[in-house]
Design a protein around this motif. Sequence first.
Motif, mmCIF file in Angstrom:
data_model
loop_
_atom_site.group_PDB
_atom_site.id
_atom_site.type_symbol
_atom_site.label_atom_id
_atom_site.label_comp_id
_atom_site.label_asym_id
_atom_site.label_seq_id
_atom_site.Cartn_x
_atom_site.Cartn_y
_atom_site.Cartn_z
ATOM 1 N N GLU A 176 -24.046 -20.307 21.396
ATOM 2 C CA GLU A 176 -23.257 -19.519 20.446
ATOM 3 C C GLU A 176 -23.817 -19.683 19.043
ATOM 4 O O GLU A 176 -24.080 -20.798 18.593
ATOM 5 C CB GLU A 176 -21.797 -19.978 20.472
ATOM 6 N N LEU A 178 -23.585 -18.751 14.793
ATOM 7 C CA LEU A 178 -22.705 -18.353 13.708
ATOM 8 C C LEU A 178 -23.053 -16.944 13.236
ATOM 9 O O LEU A 178 -24.174 -16.485 13.379
ATOM 10 C CB LEU A 178 -22.826 -19.333 12.536
ATOM 11 N N SER A 234 -23.257 -14.081 19.664
ATOM 12 C CA SER A 234 -22.627 -14.265 18.353
ATOM 13 C C SER A 234 -21.185 -14.700 18.499
ATOM 14 O O SER A 234 -20.473 -14.262 19.408
ATOM 15 C CB SER A 234 -22.686 -12.957 17.561
ATOM 16 N N GLU A 235 -20.739 -15.539 17.586
ATOM 17 C CA GLU A 235 -19.337 -15.954 17.561
ATOM 18 C C GLU A 235 -18.403 -14.770 17.305
ATOM 19 O O GLU A 235 -17.221 -14.824 17.621
ATOM 20 C CB GLU A 235 -19.109 -16.994 16.460
ATOM 21 N N ASP A 260 -13.931 -20.261 21.128
ATOM 22 C CA ASP A 260 -15.186 -20.766 21.688
ATOM 23 C C ASP A 260 -15.813 -19.699 22.581
ATOM 24 O O ASP A 260 -15.575 -19.638 23.787
ATOM 25 C CB ASP A 260 -14.899 -22.041 22.480
ATOM 26 N N SER A 262 -19.035 -19.165 23.454
ATOM 27 C CA SER A 262 -20.030 -19.623 24.431
ATOM 28 C C SER A 262 -19.360 -20.216 25.666
ATOM 29 O O SER A 262 -19.792 -19.974 26.802
ATOM 30 C CB SER A 262 -20.977 -20.645 23.796
ATOM 31 N N LYS A 281 -22.999 -25.056 21.332
ATOM 32 C CA LYS A 281 -22.512 -24.456 20.088
ATOM 33 C C LYS A 281 -22.969 -25.307 18.906
ATOM 34 O O LYS A 281 -22.284 -26.246 18.502
ATOM 35 C CB LYS A 281 -20.984 -24.362 20.125
#
Length: 392
Positions: A176, A178, A234-235, A260, A262, A281
């Motif tokens: 994941e 940011l 992407s988050e 979360d 991922s 992450k």
Amino acid sequence: MSGNMVIIHGGGPTAVINASLYGAVEEAKKHPEVGRIYAAIGGTGGLLHKKLLDLREIPQEELDLLLTSPASAIGTSRDHLEPEDYAAMVPVFEEFGIRYVLLNGGNGTMDTCSRIYEQCCAHGISVMGIPKTMDNDIAVTDHSPGFGSAARYMAVSTAEVCADVRGLPIHIVVIEALGRNAGWVTASSALAADCGVGGPDLIYLPERAFDEAAFLRDVQELIDRKGCGVVVASEGLHDADGKPIVEPVFQVGRAVYFGDVSSHLANLITKKLGYKARSEKPGLLGRASIALQSACDREEAVLAGKLAAEAVVRGESGKMVGFRRLEGEPYRIEPMMIEIEQVMLHEKGMPDSFINEAGNGVTQAFLDWCRPLLGGPLPRLISFTGREEVRS
């Protein structure tokens, strides 16, 4: 016009925000019309509470460490400011003899910069913005200081995961990245391939609506073809209606603590496809790493701070330093001054030309655009898998 200067940090820090601070301070020292060079300790809240530190009093050997120190050495904030807060800043500026104001930050900080500029116009106080964001989502400028280092971290870290999966090919790993509404950092993971052990197999960006069924088809094809793989997401992934695929844990205004993603995607793979998956992450490590700081990013951050200080002293106000990329090789930029209203809260996403047709990867155009910002060649890694001689 002579007077003192104040430098204010806003929003999430980066690996080079202190380099911009260094550039501004070193430039300000060259101008006899600049007296004290204040830092607002803790961002705008520190300014309002008059928590100011004169950086002229800091030994040079400590200032030099700004170039290789992560986060914000003077403190930053995400303060929610009301109109009365902006009005209250002018008396503080006047009390401390401040005639030059520099704000270093991203979209939200440039909005703050614009509002402070409006308050200061009638008081002979000049205000300038210095761009900063690992997300690279500030409008107009080709890119922003902070992104290059985050991109280098993402590329190298993804390459390390790719090497791990290549050596033990038993699962799908979801990383994941940011990036709230823009996929620049997520996309930079594709440059992991430059390390020599392969790159991510699939990349999902917030510029494309996330389709769970399509995602599972992509991953199943990857499992059928390789039996393993690396996915970067992407988050800020959201569905076609704009709803985040994982409910945010916390949200106030522009401040969002995403769920979360991922872990959610790894669980989908395991539950829906019956295949082993795990999540990674990096989080704050991706914006704080000095070990993987980009030299190009650091140099441009220093330049942005220097140019902002230089401009504000000569009387420019209500603008932000930006970079225009020049055509051709080698990579070159030229600075420009951008009117602050052109950048305040205008988020810049990845253009269509940088995203592949399937919406699960990037194009060569993006790789060519991004590579110079990483600040030099990435470390070369080695793997002998795939070279073996098989005999019947």
